[in-house]
Scaffold this active site. Structure first.
Site, PDB file in Angstrom:
ATOM      1  N   HIS A   1       4.925   0.223  -0.388  1.00 52.61           N
ATOM      2  CA  HIS A   1       5.706  -0.762   0.374  1.00 52.61           C
ATOM      3  C   HIS A   1       4.736  -1.845   0.833  1.00 52.61           C
ATOM      4  CE1 HIS A   1       3.960   1.986   3.298  1.00 52.61           C
ATOM      5  NE2 HIS A   1       4.023   0.999   4.186  1.00 52.61           N
TER       6      HIS A   1
ATOM      7  N   ASP B   1      -4.953 -10.562  -0.750  1.00 57.66           N
ATOM      8  CA  ASP B   1      -3.624 -11.173  -0.726  1.00 57.66           C
ATOM      9  C   ASP B   1      -2.855 -10.892  -2.020  1.00 57.66           C
ATOM     10  OD1 ASP B   1      -1.617 -12.699   0.529  1.00 57.66           O
ATOM     11  OD2 ASP B   1      -2.229 -14.496  -0.560  1.00 57.66           O
ATOM     12  N   HIS B   2      -1.584 -10.492  -1.862  1.00 57.74           N
ATOM     13  CA  HIS B   2      -0.685 -10.197  -2.979  1.00 57.74           C
ATOM     14  C   HIS B   2      -1.277  -9.153  -3.936  1.00 57.74           C
ATOM     15  CE1 HIS B   2       1.406 -13.700  -1.425  1.00 57.74           C
ATOM     16  NE2 HIS B   2       2.454 -13.360  -2.181  1.00 57.74           N
TER      17      HIS B   2
ATOM     18  N   GLU C   1      -0.147  -4.954  11.415  1.00 65.33           N
ATOM     19  CA  GLU C   1       0.566  -4.580  10.198  1.00 65.33           C
ATOM     20  C   GLU C   1       2.046  -4.955  10.280  1.00 65.33           C
ATOM     21  OE1 GLU C   1      -0.190  -0.651   7.864  1.00 65.33           O
ATOM     22  OE2 GLU C   1       1.414  -0.234   9.295  1.00 65.33           O
TER      23      GLU C   1
ATOM     24  N   HIS D   1       0.840  -1.199   0.000  1.00 62.74           N
ATOM     25  CA  HIS D   1       0.000   0.000   0.000  1.00 62.74           C
ATOM     26  C   HIS D   1       0.875   1.250   0.000  1.00 62.74           C
ATOM     27  CE1 HIS D   1      -0.198   0.475   4.724  1.00 62.74           C
ATOM     28  NE2 HIS D   1       1.023   0.243   4.294  1.00 62.74           N
TER      29      HIS D   1
ATOM     30  N   CYS E   1       6.017   6.195   4.328  1.00 58.67           N
ATOM     31  CA  CYS E   1       4.854   5.460   3.799  1.00 58.67           C
ATOM     32  C   CYS E   1       4.217   6.168   2.606  1.00 58.67           C
ATOM     33  CB  CYS E   1       3.812   5.265   4.889  1.00 58.67           C
ATOM     34  SG  CYS E   1       4.392   4.233   6.260  1.00 58.67           S
TER      35      CYS E   1
ATOM     36  N   HIS F   1       3.481  -5.332   3.503  1.00 55.97           N
ATOM     37  CA  HIS F   1       3.416  -5.907   4.848  1.00 55.97           C
ATOM     38  C   HIS F   1       2.885  -7.332   4.763  1.00 55.97           C
ATOM     39  CE1 HIS F   1       4.032  -2.051   6.907  1.00 55.97           C
ATOM     40  NE2 HIS F   1       3.130  -1.528   6.080  1.00 55.97           N
TER      41      HIS F   1
END
Length: 320
Positions: A205, A245-246, A292, A180, A199, A207
């Site tokens: 980046h 996811d991903h 996170e 995100h 951020c 998580h």
């Protein structure tokens, strides 16, 4: 053992009473045991049991290393203790671990005798409830937490902290990986970096998120469940894990095209996605916790009336 002082009885002058005598405190004690169980209702056919309970219906059953956290409360005595630790250890051993360790739960206690009309399956929820009935006469219980695995656990709270100890808080844990970027489109890059720091960098980046979903409801008198666990896990997979996811959340999840995907906003969106579908299973979504990173997490309580219900017992169980 951990100890947590409750805010309501906190005195600004600890020396005013000898060794803290009379001041309220919540203490916890942890215990472990290993046991096996099987989910199989005699009134259902083999096909029906398989459809309802999946691999958990297979004979001769399967086992877990259980972890029990017992939360107790009361005023400190003249020795500076809520209870004598030796007495706590003995009560838990005598009433619980000595009776359950290396046992087949379906045959360990009368509550799980399915030939009795009141018998139920030895689920995590039902087992925690049965432990409560044995420890309550011995100890001033305010909460129990029973971990079946690292990704499945249940909490029970004393009357007054929750509607009834017959209701359970069932939690499941899962994970997803996503990227995100934290930035508001109406602001300049410099302004976004002032607010969000690193951020806000243009390429984002990632998580590895840990997601805990907690539901609340009564324990079914026969199945011993708050809700269909497989159905709950499938809802979380279908509505959250698979779509998130991903992905690059800002670009791949429509909601975050116009909402900054902070941990708080992601948790809120997950709660919004899950609330109605979980209600359809017969349970109620209680809260969502999204971790996170090791240092950052956000919690969202889905039950607005419950926002003031953050009992010391539940906090102690988490810490315990």
């Amino acid at each position: 053992m951990t100890a947590t002082a409750t805010a309501s009885g906190f005195s600004p002058n600890p020396a005013s009473s000898s060794h803290g005598r009379g001041r309220p405190c919540v203490i916890t004690r942890r215990a472990t045991f290993s046991a096996s169980h099987r989910y199989w209702l005699p009134e259902l056919s083999a096909e029906e049991n398989q459809a309802r309970f999946g691999p958990c219906s297979l004979a001769p059953g399967h086992g877990h290393n259980y972890t029990l956290v017992v939360a107790m409360a009361g005023p400190l005595d003249a020795d500076g203790m809520v209870l004598n630790l030796s007495e706590v250890k003995h009560a838990i051993r005598a009433e619980v671990t000595a009776q359950l360790d290396f046992r087949y739960l379906n045959e360990a206690w009368p509550e799980f005798d399915l030939d009795r009309p009141e018998g139920k399956l030895p689920t995590t929820e039902a087992l925690c409830q049965a432990i409560w009935t044995r420890l309550a006469p011995q100890l001033p219980l305010v909460g129990l937490r029973l971990h079946e695995t690292d990704t499945l656990w249940v909490d029970l709270l004393a009357p007054g902290s929750a509607p009834t100890p017959m209701e359970a808080f069932l939690s499941i844990r899962t994970h997803f990986a996503a990227a995100h970027r934290l930035a508001r489109p109406e602001l300049s890059q410099g302004e976004n970096e002032t607010i969000y720091g690193k951020c806000a960098r243009p390429h984002g980046h990632g998580h590895n998120y840990l997601l805990d979903v907690t539901v609340r409801g009564p324990i079914d008198a026969r199945t011993g469940m708050v809700c269909d666990l497989a159905a709950l896990q499938q809802l979380v997979d279908d509505l959250v894990v698979e779509p998130f996811d991903h992905t690059f959340l800002n670009k791949d999840v429509e909601h975050f095209a116009s909402t900054v995907p902070t941990a708080e906003n992601i948790a809120l969106h997950i709660a919004d996605l899950l609330s109605a579908p979980i209600a359809a299973t017969g349970a109620r979504l209680h809260k969502v916790r999204l971790q996170e990173s090791p240092n950052n997490a956000a919690e969202v309580f889905a039950e607005t009336p419950q926002l003031e219900m953050v009992p010391a017992a539940l906090e102690a169980l988490v810490a315990g």
